[in-house]
Design a protein around this motif. Structure first.
Motif, PDB file in Angstrom:
ATOM      1  N   THR A 129     -31.671   9.516  45.750  1.00  0.00           N
ATOM      2  CA  THR A 129     -30.500   8.937  45.081  1.00  0.00           C
ATOM      3  C   THR A 129     -30.142   9.659  43.786  1.00  0.00           C
ATOM      4  N   VAL A 130     -31.026  10.514  43.307  1.00  0.00           N
ATOM      5  CA  VAL A 130     -30.900  11.064  41.952  1.00  0.00           C
ATOM      6  C   VAL A 130     -29.599  11.828  41.758  1.00  0.00           C
ATOM      7  N   GLU A 131     -29.296  12.745  42.657  1.00  0.00           N
ATOM      8  CA  GLU A 131     -28.130  13.607  42.483  1.00  0.00           C
ATOM      9  C   GLU A 131     -26.836  12.790  42.404  1.00  0.00           C
ATOM     10  N   GLU A 132     -26.662  11.843  43.315  1.00  0.00           N
ATOM     11  CA  GLU A 132     -25.451  11.018  43.325  1.00  0.00           C
ATOM     12  C   GLU A 132     -25.395  10.103  42.112  1.00  0.00           C
ATOM     13  N   LEU A 133     -26.533   9.566  41.695  1.00  0.00           N
ATOM     14  CA  LEU A 133     -26.553   8.700  40.520  1.00  0.00           C
ATOM     15  C   LEU A 133     -26.170   9.465  39.254  1.00  0.00           C
ATOM     16  N   GLU A 134     -26.628  10.695  39.130  1.00  0.00           N
ATOM     17  CA  GLU A 134     -26.219  11.486  37.970  1.00  0.00           C
ATOM     18  C   GLU A 134     -24.709  11.716  37.982  1.00  0.00           C
ATOM     19  N   ARG A 135     -24.158  11.934  39.158  1.00  0.00           N
ATOM     20  CA  ARG A 135     -22.711  12.139  39.257  1.00  0.00           C
ATOM     21  C   ARG A 135     -21.951  10.876  38.848  1.00  0.00           C
ATOM     22  N   ARG A 136     -22.442   9.706  39.289  1.00  0.00           N
ATOM     23  CA  ARG A 136     -21.727   8.458  39.013  1.00  0.00           C
ATOM     24  C   ARG A 136     -21.920   7.960  37.594  1.00  0.00           C
ATOM     25  N   THR A 137     -23.129   8.107  37.055  1.00  0.00           N
ATOM     26  CA  THR A 137     -23.413   7.543  35.730  1.00  0.00           C
ATOM     27  C   THR A 137     -23.165   8.524  34.590  1.00  0.00           C
ATOM     28  N   GLY A 138     -23.205   9.813  34.889  1.00  0.00           N
ATOM     29  CA  GLY A 138     -23.088  10.808  33.838  1.00  0.00           C
ATOM     30  C   GLY A 138     -24.331  10.914  32.969  1.00  0.00           C
TER      31      GLY A 138
END
Length: 221
Positions: free
Chosen positions: A171-180
């Motif tokens: 989930t890390v990559e997508e979470l970084e994209r969504r949360t900044g």
């Protein structure tokens, strides 16, 4: 995350339960000595004590002492998920982190986790992911992504998804994209610390900015 480049040897340590007292009883040199001996016999290059909550239960100072003792016993570097997460957060200059716990963690782990990081100079916003299944095998990446994306706000600079049994690295990559924000996960930081401890240069793709950043982790490698 590095399945083609890293061989893993696992030594499991049994415990009476998941309370802080149970974890403290296991997180001792005498309790871990048989596992360390079996991994040393397997000629591993590094040992990872994969239990975030054990670090919570004994605290960072005792965990660092435990690591030093186990390194002496094993003759190879020893890393833990909690100390690896702390090093990663500090290497990125993080002062406040959203600490995400899975719903199967005992309630006392929330307080212990917050104290663990605060004792090391990092402020904490603790979140319990109660909306995802309590059975780890039923947790899906999209459930973790949706929960964390909704729960995390701009008061924090990073997210740490605790618990090596959470298996949320995907989930890390997508979470970084969504949360900044910088997103760390227990198994991800273990691998990062393993590479640093052994001086291994290995390209890891798809698991967040940790492996692209400036910063440098019971299983044996």
């Amino acid at each position: 995350m590095a399945s083609e480049a890293v061989d893993v040897v696992v030594a499991r340590v049994s415990r009476g339960g998941d309370s802080a007292a149970d974890l403290r009883a296991v997180a001792t040199p005498s309790a871990l000595r048989p596992a360390v001996a079996s991994l040393r016999e397997a000629s591993v290059d590094v040992i990872a004590y994969a239990s975030t909550t054990s670090g919570y239960a004994i605290g960072p100072a005792a965990e660092a002492d435990l690591v030093r003792t186990l390194q002496h016993l094993a003759g190879v570097p020893v890393v833990t998920s909690g100390l690896a997460a702390t090093r990663a957060l500090k290497s990125f200059g993080v002062r406040r982190v959203a600490l995400v716990h899975p719903p199967w963690f005992e309630a006392e782990m929330g307080e212990l986790g917050a104290s663990y990081f605060r004792d090391q100079g990092i402020d904490v916003d603790t979140l319990m992911a109660t909306s995802i299944p309590k059975d780890p095998d039923q947790v899906r990446p999209e459930q973790v992504i949706d929960y964390i994306s909704d729960a995390v706000d701009a008061s924090t600079e990073a997210v740490f998804i605790a618990g090596t049994g959470f298996r949320a690295a995907a989930t890390v990559e997508e979470l970084e994209r969504r949360t900044g924000q910088l997103v760390l996960e227990a198994n991800q930081v273990l691998l990062w610390s393993i590479l640093a401890a052994t001086g291994t240069k290995l390209q890891i793709n798809g698991y967040g900015s940790l492996f692209r950043g400036s910063g440098p982790v019971v299983a044996g490698f």
